[in-house]
Design an enzyme around this catalytic site. Structure first.
Site, PDB file in Angstrom:
ATOM      1  N   GLY A  49      66.813 -46.104   1.545  1.00  0.00           N
ATOM      2  CA  GLY A  49      67.429 -47.426   1.442  1.00  0.00           C
ATOM      3  C   GLY A  49      67.006 -48.214   0.210  1.00  0.00           C
ATOM      4  O   GLY A  49      67.589 -49.265  -0.081  1.00  0.00           O
ATOM      5  N   GLU A  50      65.997 -47.735  -0.515  1.00  0.00           N
ATOM      6  CA  GLU A  50      65.578 -48.466  -1.710  1.00  0.00           C
ATOM      7  C   GLU A  50      66.684 -48.446  -2.756  1.00  0.00           C
ATOM      8  O   GLU A  50      67.419 -47.461  -2.881  1.00  0.00           O
ATOM      9  CB  GLU A  50      64.303 -47.836  -2.302  1.00  0.00           C
ATOM     10  CG  GLU A  50      63.083 -48.084  -1.438  1.00  0.00           C
ATOM     11  CD  GLU A  50      61.845 -47.368  -1.965  1.00  0.00           C
ATOM     12  OE1 GLU A  50      61.957 -46.627  -2.971  1.00  0.00           O
ATOM     13  OE2 GLU A  50      60.784 -47.539  -1.347  1.00  0.00           O
ATOM     14  N   ARG A 100      66.561 -74.211  -3.766  1.00  0.00           N
ATOM     15  CA  ARG A 100      66.445 -75.412  -2.937  1.00  0.00           C
ATOM     16  C   ARG A 100      65.055 -75.577  -2.323  1.00  0.00           C
ATOM     17  O   ARG A 100      64.686 -76.665  -1.922  1.00  0.00           O
ATOM     18  CB  ARG A 100      67.536 -75.414  -1.854  1.00  0.00           C
ATOM     19  CG  ARG A 100      68.883 -75.847  -2.424  1.00  0.00           C
ATOM     20  CD  ARG A 100      69.985 -75.823  -1.406  1.00  0.00           C
ATOM     21  NE  ARG A 100      70.454 -74.469  -1.132  1.00  0.00           N
ATOM     22  CZ  ARG A 100      71.396 -74.168  -0.263  1.00  0.00           C
ATOM     23  NH1 ARG A 100      71.981 -75.124   0.421  1.00  0.00           N
ATOM     24  NH2 ARG A 100      71.777 -72.919  -0.077  1.00  0.00           N
ATOM     25  N   HIS A 133      70.228 -76.409  -8.648  1.00  0.00           N
ATOM     26  CA  HIS A 133      70.148 -77.496  -7.668  1.00  0.00           C
ATOM     27  C   HIS A 133      69.251 -78.636  -8.144  1.00  0.00           C
ATOM     28  O   HIS A 133      69.578 -79.804  -7.954  1.00  0.00           O
ATOM     29  CB  HIS A 133      69.664 -76.948  -6.332  1.00  0.00           C
ATOM     30  CG  HIS A 133      69.671 -77.982  -5.261  1.00  0.00           C
ATOM     31  ND1 HIS A 133      70.833 -78.588  -4.843  1.00  0.00           N
ATOM     32  CD2 HIS A 133      68.668 -78.564  -4.569  1.00  0.00           C
ATOM     33  CE1 HIS A 133      70.553 -79.484  -3.918  1.00  0.00           C
ATOM     34  NE2 HIS A 133      69.244 -79.488  -3.741  1.00  0.00           N
ATOM     35  N   LYS A 195      75.884 -92.802   4.043  1.00  0.00           N
ATOM     36  CA  LYS A 195      75.801 -92.428   5.460  1.00  0.00           C
ATOM     37  C   LYS A 195      75.144 -93.587   6.217  1.00  0.00           C
ATOM     38  O   LYS A 195      74.071 -94.030   5.838  1.00  0.00           O
ATOM     39  CB  LYS A 195      74.919 -91.181   5.568  1.00  0.00           C
ATOM     40  CG  LYS A 195      75.333 -90.225   6.661  1.00  0.00           C
ATOM     41  CD  LYS A 195      74.308 -89.130   6.804  1.00  0.00           C
ATOM     42  CE  LYS A 195      74.684 -87.874   6.073  1.00  0.00           C
ATOM     43  NZ  LYS A 195      73.767 -86.770   6.325  1.00  0.00           N
TER      44      LYS A 195
HETATM   45  C1  R5P Z   1      72.397 -80.763  -1.148  1.00  0.00           C
HETATM   46  O1  R5P Z   1      71.567 -81.433  -1.748  1.00  0.00           O
HETATM   47  C2  R5P Z   1      73.426 -79.961  -1.858  1.00  0.00           C
HETATM   48  O2  R5P Z   1      73.847 -80.578  -3.026  1.00  0.00           O
HETATM   49  C3  R5P Z   1      74.606 -79.730  -0.961  1.00  0.00           C
HETATM   50  O3  R5P Z   1      75.167 -80.983  -0.628  1.00  0.00           O
HETATM   51  C4  R5P Z   1      74.197 -79.037   0.289  1.00  0.00           C
HETATM   52  O4  R5P Z   1      73.486 -77.873  -0.008  1.00  0.00           O
HETATM   53  C5  R5P Z   1      75.430 -78.688   1.103  1.00  0.00           C
HETATM   54  O5  R5P Z   1      75.015 -78.107   2.298  1.00  0.00           O
HETATM   55  P1  R5P Z   1      76.030 -77.839   3.467  1.00  0.00           P
HETATM   56  O6  R5P Z   1      77.273 -77.235   2.887  1.00  0.00           O
HETATM   57  O7  R5P Z   1      75.272 -76.890   4.362  1.00  0.00           O
HETATM   58  O8  R5P Z   1      76.308 -79.145   4.141  1.00  0.00           O
END
Ligand code: R5P
Length: 295
Positions: A49-50, A100, A133, A195
């Site tokens: 599998g490698e 992230r 990100h 929000k």
């Molecule tokens: C968050 O900071 C990113 O910019 C996206 O908004 C996030 O990763 C989106 O995540 P999801 O599609 O799971 O809501």
């Protein structure tokens, strides 16, 4: 790695492209944009599998392209860099998975973005990412690392959709600058969603200052992962009178049925780039990457 200054690439002007399996299509487009060729690589597995690969026709100046979409794609990138050892290598990570986890959120966790950056720094002269990100992650590489943005390409795509005065919305204030950059390509209005917690399990999302009523709304973000954020926003925007809601992102991670979730929430169309090749990839990162490679 030849330790040569980056300007050597401009002097030679010839770079060959080599790619991991998930990034073959984008790599081909980068090769076309640079009017150069792509290396033929045989990918397979050992019986246990490698992963195995063998490149045919390496050259002096290589551009190694690979999105980190899963663990195998990371291993393929590590193996490609090793196959190119001793050459002048530039690395392109169109979608940098693990970015992230850019800090230690609690004791005992790794800073995954740093771990991956360090591993991929060895054997390359510089690295290019696309809408990473958090730009802080670039400093984790042990080599010069740069990020390019697809704001222009999303803007161009939105133009091609023929909207009459759309509202460009970021799903949160973290993406507000990106929405502003996209909107600049069409002189469109832009805003981000706020929000508000109404009660324990009730949340309201609405544009911070503008109204979505009677407008076409395009929600733009760097990543759509589960689609949860944008699906919730779409339902609320429709309740607030938006005519149609669209979603455009750079990296269509689209995990766990995200595309269906977004469609079920009433989103008219979902589009992404080819940093991760998807059925809804509608614009390419190739031109922006090619520009950065010869810069
Ligand atoms: C968050 O900071 C990113 O910019 C996206 O908004 C996030 O990763 C989106 O995540 P999801 O599609 O799971 O809501």
């Amino acid at each position: 790695m030849g330790g040569l200054p980056v300007s050597i690439y401009q002097k030679r002007g010839i770079m060959k492209i080599i790619s991991s399996e998930p990034s073959q299509v984008l790599a081909g487009r980068i090769a076309d944009a640079l009017k150069t060729s792509i290396i033929d690589v045989k990918f397979s597995r050992f019986p246990d599998g490698e992963l195995y690969l063998c490149a045919n026709g390496l050259d002096e100046d290589m551009v190694i392209v690979g999105s980190l979409v899963d663990s195998d794609s990371l291993i393929q990138l590590v193996l490609l860099i090793d196959a190119c050892e001793g050459l002048n290598n530039q690395l392109v990570i169109p979608y940098m998975g693990y970015a992230r986890q850019d800090k230690r959120f609690k004791a005992g966790e790794p800073v995954s973005a740093r771990a991956i950056s360090r591993v991929l720094s060895r054997g390359v002269d510089r690295c290019i990412t696309v809408n990473i990100h958090n730009k802080k992650v670039l400093s984790y590489f042990d080599i010069p690392a740069f990020d390019v943005s697809l704001a222009r390409d999303i803007g161009t795509h939105i133009k091609s959709m023929g909207f009459d005065d759309p509202l460009i919305l970021a799903p949160d204030d973290g993406a507000a600058a990106f929405a502003q950059a996209v909107a600049a390509y069409g002189s469109w209005d832009h805003d981000h969603l706020d929000k508000t917690r109404i009660s324990g399990d009730e949340v309201r999302m609405a544009p911070r200052t503008l109204s979505a009523a009677d407008r076409s709304v395009v929600i733009v973000d760097d990543i759509i992962s589960t689609g949860g954020t944008i699906a919730t926003a779409a339902v609320m925007l429709r309740e607030q009178g938006a005519c149609d809601v669209f979603a455009a992102c750079v990296h269509g991670v689209l995990t766990g049925g995200a595309f269906a979730r977004l469609k079920a929430s009433g989103i008219h169309e979902v589009v992404c780039s080819d940093t991760i090749e998807r059925g809804c990839s509608r614009f390419s990162a190739a031109d922006r990457i090619a520009e950065a490679l010869v810069r």
